[in-house]
Design a protein around this motif. Structure first.
Motif, PDB file in Angstrom:
ATOM      1  N   MET A 234      -4.443  -6.376  -0.705  1.00 55.27           N
ATOM      2  CA  MET A 234      -3.354  -6.955   0.067  1.00 55.27           C
ATOM      3  C   MET A 234      -3.571  -8.440   0.353  1.00 55.27           C
ATOM      4  SD  MET A 234      -0.897  -4.873   0.388  1.00 55.27           S
ATOM      5  CE  MET A 234       0.048  -5.873   1.561  1.00 55.27           C
TER       6      MET A 234
ATOM      7  N   CYS B  67      -3.338   0.246  -3.225  1.00 60.72           N
ATOM      8  CA  CYS B  67      -2.637  -1.030  -3.282  1.00 60.72           C
ATOM      9  C   CYS B  67      -1.991  -1.143  -4.665  1.00 60.72           C
ATOM     10  CB  CYS B  67      -3.611  -2.181  -3.062  1.00 60.72           C
ATOM     11  SG  CYS B  67      -2.839  -3.807  -3.162  1.00 60.72           S
TER      12      CYS B  67
ATOM     13  N   VAL C  17       0.849  -1.195   0.000  1.00 54.86           N
ATOM     14  CA  VAL C  17       0.000   0.000   0.000  1.00 54.86           C
ATOM     15  C   VAL C  17       0.877   1.235   0.000  1.00 54.86           C
ATOM     16  CG1 VAL C  17      -1.729   1.320   1.281  1.00 54.86           C
ATOM     17  CG2 VAL C  17      -1.907  -1.170   1.144  1.00 54.86           C
TER      18      VAL C  17
END
Length: 197
Positions: free
Chosen positions: A143, A88, A83
């Motif tokens: 993520m 992201c 991030v």
């Protein structure tokens, strides 16, 4: 449900090329994300290579080994997400085990699931995916994808097309990296409207 027969998923061996060559080879390949909502995909049209401990612009410069960068030390073909400024970003781990190199996917040209992309990121045309944070939001890359294999999913890379012409230039947004800011490690498909710059 993801139907792998609709795509030719690239094998682990594809990622064993040297990093700069792989950054070029990825152009024209199809990035695919499987989510509960459905499948999205886009042709990779721009990449940036980061050459590990000797590259001042790389997260692993000077062998900075942290929880975030740990996957960069694994085998090529793994997913490295991180991030930055709330976005992201997605990278392909490259280089041999223990040599932490990676390739940032900077832009894609949408193919499948454009309606899903526009629900996540209500933009039209090139603005939908012409940047590393834009494409991940549009495709639902998060993520949670960290550490996976691009040949196993739910984030895949598949065969696409071979670009007619490719260009190279300096990377973007790395002004504080000394001489590394001048390295010609960015690759893009000539004339594609979805490239970030």
């Amino acid at each position: 449900m993801f139907d792998s027969t609709s795509y030719t998923i690239l094998p682990q061996s594809f990622y064993e090329a040297p990093t700069l060559q792989l950054a070029e080879n990825l152009l024209g390949c199809l990035l695919i994300k499987e989510t509960e909502e459905g499948i999205t995909s886009g042709y990779i049209v721009e990449t940036e290579a980061y050459m590990g401990p000797e590259d001042r612009a790389a997260h692993s410069f000077n062998n900075r080994r942290t929880k975030r960068t740990e996957i960069m030390y694994a085998e090529a073909g793994r997913v490295y997400t991180y991030v930055m400024h709330t976005h992201c970003l997605v990278n392909v781990v490259s280089g041999p085990v223990g040599k932490p190199e990676a390739i940032l996917i900077r832009a894609v040209e949408p193919r499948d699931g454009i309606d899903y992309m526009m629900e996540r990121r209500p933009k039209k045309g090139k603005e939908l995916t012409n940047g590393p944070g834009k494409l991940t939001k549009a495709m639902g890359i998060t993520m949670e994808d960290y550490g996976g294999f691009f040949h196993q999913g739910p984030l895949y890379i598949a065969e696409g097309y071979k670009p007619v012409s490719i260009e190279t230039g300096t990377r973007i947004g790395i002004g504080n990296s000394g001489e590394a800011r001048d390295y010609p490690y960015r690759y893009w498909i000539t004339g594609n409207t979805y490239i970030s710059k």
